[in-house]
Enzyme design. Sequence first.
Site, short mmCIF file in Angstrom:
data_model
loop_
_atom_site.label_atom_id
_atom_site.label_comp_id
_atom_site.label_asym_id
_atom_site.label_seq_id
_atom_site.Cartn_x
_atom_site.Cartn_y
_atom_site.Cartn_z
N ASP A 116 -2.48 -10.79 -2.36
CA ASP A 116 -2.97 -10.21 -1.24
C ASP A 116 -4.32 -9.72 -1.53
OD1 ASP A 116 -1.94 -8.65 1.84
OD2 ASP A 116 -3.48 -7.59 0.84
N HIS A 127 -6.18 -7.35 -0.54
CA HIS A 127 -6.40 -5.76 -0.68
C HIS A 127 -5.59 -5.44 -1.99
CE1 HIS A 127 -6.79 -6.43 3.51
NE2 HIS A 127 -7.80 -5.58 3.58
N ASP A 148 -4.64 -12.82 3.41
CA ASP A 148 -5.62 -12.36 4.01
C ASP A 148 -6.88 -12.48 3.15
OD1 ASP A 148 -4.33 -10.54 2.26
OD2 ASP A 148 -4.53 -8.95 3.83
N HIS A 202 0.95 -1.33 -0.03
CA HIS A 202 0.08 0.05 -0.02
C HIS A 202 0.77 1.15 0.06
CE1 HIS A 202 -3.56 -2.26 0.35
NE2 HIS A 202 -3.15 -2.85 1.69
#
Length: 335
Positions: free
Chosen positions: A155, A157, A242, A118
């Site tokens: 991931d 996200h 995740d 991120h």
Amino acid sequence: MLVISSEKMLAHDPGPGRPECPERLRVAVRALERLEGVAWEEARPATVEELSRVHDADYIAKILALRGECVELDEDTHTSPGSVDAALLSAGAAIEAATAAVRTSGVAVSLGRPPGHHAERAAAMGFCLFNNVAVAAAHARAMLGCERVLVVDWDVHHGNGTEHIFEARRDVLFVSLHEFPLYPGTGAHTDVGTGDGAGFNVNVPFAAGHGDADYAHAFREVIAKIADQFRPDLVLISAGFDGHAADPLAGMQLTEEGYAFMTDALLGVARRHAHGRIGVVLEGGYDLDAMGKSLRATLDVLAGKRSARELPVPTETGRATVRDVCAVLSRYWSL
Ligand SMILES: [Zn+2]
């Protein structure tokens, strides 16, 4: 297989109750116990020069000035006195994983935290200070003789930072599979890259509830096909876990079988084009048991100790997402 980590990264402690906790690193390290043929190496810090390939100088200076401080960089991203040194080690471990993968024509793994995908060129975000995988990909281009680097981010996200850093470039092909909508809100399938990089950014945004068979479908129909045309000479995995069904931060339904399938597919790409070079860089994963087992499944496949199983048929909605992705990317690739 070389694994690069450091206990010093336990000193990054965002505070009680935060999901990105020091225990994650202990669990990741424990997951590799009794995996044969693993050599461990102590991580070293990334240098300012290495970070500068993907981060602005002012931003690097701002983060380095936080050494010893407890600061809230955004609502999810907190530092403790040891965070800056941990972030430098996390980025350095990713660089060394890329380096070892290239030098040995094999697999190398960075077990680091804080995670990185991120982090933007000039902003910390979503638990991330420096964009570890981007620093590693840029290092591979600048220093390791790699012409084309494939970064696959599974991931749950979207890897907004990695996308933005490379979106105008065609030498680093970024692929992200993620839950959508979900934090950070970016990652639409229509975001295919900009300028010279058009077609070299691939987003596969699944709604919550999709799982192994849908991810496998995306790998067969889109990712493997594009990767075979791109012909990377290094494959990097932004490996967050995740997306697992047990994860508390997201609603995806992946299991260890799904991670094994994706790993096997990328191993195939690496063997066909990249002399078997794969660097694995740890990202998220907040159910510790699921993260440990999924990481182990990934590395068992890479070590040749586990093979991927055939998965059930994808869902109708999963197929529809993959069709949408193909529709926008077939302008650039034969799909
Ligand atoms: Zn994540």
